[in-house]
Design a protein around this motif. Structure first.
Motif, PDB file in Angstrom:
ATOM      1  N   THR A 109       0.825  -1.209   0.000  1.00  0.00           N
ATOM      2  CA  THR A 109       0.000   0.000   0.000  1.00  0.00           C
ATOM      3  C   THR A 109       0.855   1.253   0.000  1.00  0.00           C
ATOM      4  O   THR A 109       0.549   2.218  -0.697  1.00  0.00           O
ATOM      5  N   ILE A 113       0.762   4.319  -2.567  1.00  0.00           N
ATOM      6  CA  ILE A 113       0.557   5.723  -2.204  1.00  0.00           C
ATOM      7  C   ILE A 113       1.656   6.594  -2.817  1.00  0.00           C
ATOM      8  O   ILE A 113       1.399   7.664  -3.365  1.00  0.00           O
TER       9      ILE A 113
ATOM     10  N   SER C 309     -12.645  -0.298   3.398  1.00  0.00           N
ATOM     11  CA  SER C 309     -12.556  -0.050   1.960  1.00  0.00           C
ATOM     12  C   SER C 309     -13.546   1.051   1.546  1.00  0.00           C
ATOM     13  O   SER C 309     -13.391   1.670   0.504  1.00  0.00           O
ATOM     14  N   PHE C 311     -13.834   3.634   3.480  1.00  0.00           N
ATOM     15  CA  PHE C 311     -13.166   4.796   4.028  1.00  0.00           C
ATOM     16  C   PHE C 311     -11.967   5.207   3.173  1.00  0.00           C
ATOM     17  O   PHE C 311     -11.729   6.373   2.928  1.00  0.00           O
ATOM     18  N   THR C 312     -11.214   4.232   2.687  1.00  0.00           N
ATOM     19  CA  THR C 312     -10.034   4.550   1.901  1.00  0.00           C
ATOM     20  C   THR C 312      -9.714   3.429   0.928  1.00  0.00           C
ATOM     21  O   THR C 312      -9.922   2.248   1.246  1.00  0.00           O
ATOM     22  N   ILE C 313      -9.197   3.758  -0.234  1.00  0.00           N
ATOM     23  CA  ILE C 313      -8.798   2.700  -1.159  1.00  0.00           C
ATOM     24  C   ILE C 313      -7.514   2.025  -0.656  1.00  0.00           C
ATOM     25  O   ILE C 313      -7.128   0.972  -1.129  1.00  0.00           O
ATOM     26  N   TYR C 314      -6.863   2.688   0.278  1.00  0.00           N
ATOM     27  CA  TYR C 314      -5.625   2.117   0.829  1.00  0.00           C
ATOM     28  C   TYR C 314      -5.921   1.313   2.092  1.00  0.00           C
ATOM     29  O   TYR C 314      -5.141   1.308   3.033  1.00  0.00           O
ATOM     30  N   TRP C 315      -7.069   0.607   2.116  1.00  0.00           N
ATOM     31  CA  TRP C 315      -7.473  -0.050   3.363  1.00  0.00           C
ATOM     32  C   TRP C 315      -6.533  -1.161   3.796  1.00  0.00           C
ATOM     33  O   TRP C 315      -6.529  -1.555   4.950  1.00  0.00           O
TER      34      TRP C 315
END
Lengths: 307, 248, 348
Positions: A109, A113, C309, C311-315
């Motif tokens: 992740t 980012i 998911s 809340f954020t795509i980076y979950w």
């Protein structure tokens, strides 16, 4: 069978084997010395590729990209060891596996980012991008040849390090007798950090070297890490020699299987059946090899003498 | 003389350059309590482990009940009638005392590929599991988890598990190790109460050995230097020099 | 894996423990299980009837993953065998539905071409049992790290094998155009499908409960703590573990057949080794070696996935950090934690 194609695939197999060795050597070092199982080892492969990509674009040179990326990957490795890994050494293997699995998610992740979801193709300088003609009219990409040479040099360096230096003596002593190293008054913590960072750098270099051929992409480490596991299982977990032999074996068998298995199958079955069966079998070939070797030698080909 | 139950012939085991077991010959006669004594590092536990199958010897023969068991895996030796206790207690720590013995009983009743009936309410397991606990005086602790037991109680449990399989031969690796004097004496009484049970015993506590053993073998650096009755061993010069002399 | 705990000197405490055990009070984990199952019996149908069909599908996925986690718990939690390849069973089970249906619609391979669920399910269970028998026979010869890596590698082997078979979509996956047909019921009805999954979960829990408390189960559990001793007692630990592995794999294959019917689209991605990692996460998070723990773990996993998911795509980032923190600081999973909180020993 075309002879020059055969040699080219042989070299391709050698190149894959070299990359696998760079990954597997770090795994086998951390396992042999720290008794630590690191699923996130492939993350350093990925991080190495991405950092190298950025630096290649920044400096305009792939070579500078690699040279500057190496210390940065070492820093990432040290930081990882310092924040997470060293707290896990006293735990059992199940904990290692779970926590480093979490670490993979974190790395994947974070890379997404920082670099975005798309992969990055790393450009090669012109002098590396071409092909060379080897004796026997065999044409082979220059860069792949360079990977083989660089990998063999690193393997030689590792051999020297492990067998002829004080650090290597500690590494060998640590692998066979953990308490003894402590008794020698060596700072275990520093030794472990150093070995972990070394492993991270080796994996990172593998990632850097592959990035111009495939590309730097998220999750690139997660697939190859399993193959690296197969390598150290076959070689004997904790053994450098085993990792080297098994890496080359796996690299060759995987590449040759994918290239020539359908031809071999066509000798004994219809060409239609061969074209269906060959890809499936060649995809499974290294795992079948692993199963066969384990059935005969559960501890691998070169198990370390003392565990 | 009666036919021996266990015959060990020319047993050899080497670790690196060290002869842990060096040409050991040994007979255990039915119903006897046979003790093996020797200084630390003499290879006593290595010898027991070869008899129970945890370690395979390099050379030599082990005959049990006239059957060659030299290469038999550990789990099958249990089936021919050899039970062992471990020097460092080897128990199922997060199970209860009775569960531990019940497992031994299970092992004795043939295979355990029975996947449906609850084991903990099976009278064919629970009742026979309580018997050996009574013998060693641990039945009041039957429902305790092993991790709650004291060291001495764990040793008793080890003994109960060995008894539960009604073995032809019991191999006891220092049953009194780490016990206080009183606990040791209690264990001696327990062992004496077993009567005709054939026992091969390793022990450091000399009072216990001389109180229990019908015959004693002395192991020094992997070799048996003498075998005889307690009186013979007591008066054997070589033994005094090699072993008792040091200890005294 | 089981650590030896120093004997407690205070006999008073031991007496208290014994007294607590004697009273035969239901341990909190049993109460949690009863409450959880009641919830799963009532709330999802309610959600469906009040128009929240989306939630019903979440619960369907939950029950299916729970069955897979419960099956993994049999070997991982009770047997101490860290299998890192269970996603392969899920995948094989799903393809045991997908492949016959594919041929039923597109022809070829007459002998297996069918949409009959009474063929699919035995097929899924049978294929997985065979695969578990072969790979288990090899993997179980090894211990510890070797076992982890080998199960992982075998899982990956199945992954690559499916990827390479173009007929069944390879990388792109396979759409199941018709669900398994069963007598009297239709899996096309979401509520019926949920009911089938829920009842299957109940059966799986009951089955594992019976197994772990049987003679066989006692051997498996004892071997986890002390393998050498179980051998010295006369048990061939290998054979017992192999059977446990085969049972676990078959059960997981059954869950895979349900999963194929639920998603109607299957791809090799569902048997990627990271999927196996997620299954392990569920078991450990919920509490390995407790009957209902894996269901709790699966619930938390799906909840996190859904909530984070959104809340954020980076979950995956908070998820990964949580996993690391959980390993470092929480022991015994949710069940263990709940039991400790309510002050009782875990005993099931």
């Amino acid at each position: 069978m075309d002879f020059s194609l055969f040699v080219v695939q042989l070299l391709n197999g050698l190149q894959l084997g070299i990359l696998l060795f760079l990954l597997a050597s770090g795994l086998t070092l951390t396992f042999g010395i720290m008794d630590f199982v690191n699923l996130a080892h492939g993350s350093f492969y990925m991080v190495g590729a991405f950092i190298c990509a950025t630096l290649t674009f920044a400096t305009g040179s792939f070579i500078w990209g690699v040279l500057l990326a190496i210390p940065l990957v070492a820093v990432v490795g040290l930081a990882t060891e310092w924040i997470v890994i060293r707290n896990l050494y006293p735990r059992d293997h199940l904990d290692h596996v779970l926590a480093t699995f979490g670490l993979i998610l974190v790395f994947d992740t974070l890379v997404q980012i920082v670099w975005g979801p798309a992969g990055i193709v790393v450009p090669l300088p012109a002098w590396l991008d071409g092909q060379v003609t080897l004796p026997g009219d065999i044409v082979f990409p220059t860069f792949r040849l360079m990977i083989i040479c660089a990998g063999l040099l690193i393997a030689g360096g590792l051999y020297y390090l492990v067998n002829h230096t004080r650090l290597g003596m500690l590494i060998r002593a640590g692998a066979s007798n953990r308490t003894m190293v402590g008794a020698l008054g060596i700072d275990i913590k520093t030794l472990f950090s150093g070995v972990f960072a070394l492993g991270a750098v080796l994996a990172g270099i593998a990632g850097m070297l592959i990035s111009p051929i495939t590309e730097a992409s998220i999750g690139m480490g997660n697939e190859i890490i399993i193959t690296a596991f197969v390598v150290i299982i076959i070689g004997g977990i904790g053994s450098m020699k085993g990792a080297f032999a098994a890496a080359l074996l796996i690299g060759l068998i995987d590449t040759m299987g994918r290239s020539f298995l359908d031809d071999i199958f066509k000798i004994v079955m219809s060409s239609e059946a061969a074209e269906t069966a060959a890809p499936a079998i060649s995809a499974m070939l290294i795992y079948i090899l692993m199963a066969v070797i384990l059935a005969v030698r559960p501890q691998g080909l070169f198990p370390p003498k003392v565990r | 003389m009666t036919e021996p139950l266990l015959r060990v012939q020319g047993l050899q085991k080497r670790f690196g350059g060290v002869h842990a077991t060096d040409d050991v010959n040994l007979n255990v006669i039915p119903s006897e309590t046979h003790a093996i004594i020797g200084p630390n590092g003499a290879g006593k536990t290595t010898l027991i482990s070869q008899l129970s199958g945890q370690i395979l010897p390099d050379a030599g023969k082990i005959l049990f009940d006239n059957r060659d068991i030299t290469r038999l895996p550990a789990y099958q030796r249990a089936h021919v009638g050899i039970a062992r206790s471990f020097q460092i207690t080897s128990l199922f720590m997060d199970m209860t005392v009775q569960d531990n013995v019940a497992l031994a009983v299970q092992a004795h009743q043939g295979h355990s590929f029975r996947l449906w009936r609850p084991a903990r309410s099976d009278d064919h397991l629970r009742a026979p599991a309580l018997e050996p606990l009574k013998t060693v005086g641990l039945h009041e602790r039957a429902d305790w988890t092993v991790s709650e037991l004291s060291h001495g109680e764990r040793r008793q449990l080890e003994m109960a598990m060995a008894l539960a399989v009604a073995p032809k031969l019991m191999l006891l690796d220092e049953p009194m190790a780490g016990m206080g004097h009183e606990e040791s004496m209690q264990m001696v009484d327990t062992l004496k109460s077993l009567g005709d049970q054939t026992i091969l015993l390793i022990e450091h506590d000399m009072d216990a050995v001389f109180a229990l053993a019908d015959r004693i073998s002395v192991l020094v650096y992997g070799r048996i230097v003498a075998t005889g009755t307690p009186e013979e061993i007591r008066s054997n010069d070589e033994v005094r020099r090699a072993y008792l002399g040091e200890a005294a | 894996m089981t650590e030896q705990i120093a004997p407690k000197e205070q006999s008073a405490q031991s007496e208290a423990n014994t007294a607590a055990r004697r009273s035969r009070r239901l341990p909190p984990s049993t109460l949690i299980m009863a409450a959880g199952l009641l919830f799963l019996a009532i709330v999802p149908p309610l959600a469906y009837f009040t128009g929240n069909e989306f939630w019903l599908s979440i619960f369907t996925r939950l029950t299916i993953l729970s069955i897979a986690a419960v099956s993994l718990n049999l070997v991982l939690g009770y047997g101490g065998l860290v299998s890192f390849g269970h996603a392969a069973f899920l995948g094989l089970g799903a393809y045991a539905v997908g492949i016959p249906v594919h041929h039923a619609i597109n022809g070829e391979f007459e002998s297996i071409a069918t949409t009959n669920g009474l063929f699919h399910i035995p097929m899924a269970v049978g294929v997985c049992a065979l695969y578990a028998l072969i790979t288990g026979a090899i993997s179980l010869r090894t211990r510890g790290v070797h076992f982890i890596m080998i199960t992982m590698a075998f899982g990956q082997m199945v992954f690559f094998a499916i990827v390479s078979i173009e007929t069944y979509g390879g990388d792109d996956g396979l759409t199941i155009y018709e669900r398994s047909s069963l007598p009297a019921i239709s899996l096309d009805n979401p509520l019926t499908l949920y009911a089938v999954c829920f009842v299957s979960l109940l059966l799986a829990l009951y089955l594992v409960h019976r197994i772990v408390n049987s003679r066989f189960g006692m051997v498996i559990r004892a071997a986890k703590g002390n393998e050498e001793r179980i051998r010295a007692l006369g048990f061939n630990a290998y054979a017992y573990r192999l059977l446990a592995y085969v049972i676990s794999g078959s059960m997981c294959g059954y869950a895979g057949a349900l999963l194929g019917n639920f998603t109607t689209f299957i791809s090799p991605e569902m048997m990627d080794w990271t999927r196996s990692g997620e299954l392990m996460f569920m078991v450990i998070l919920g509490g390995a070696g407790s009957l209902f723990g894996p269901v709790l773990g699966a619930s938390v996993f799906l909840l996190l996935e859904e909530v984070m998911s959104d809340f954020t795509i980076y979950w995956h980032l908070p998820f990964g950090i949580m996993l690391i923190l959980a390993v470092l600081f929480v022991r015994g999973g949710i069940s263990g934690f709940a039991d400790r909180l309510l002050g009782a020993k875990r005993d099931d």
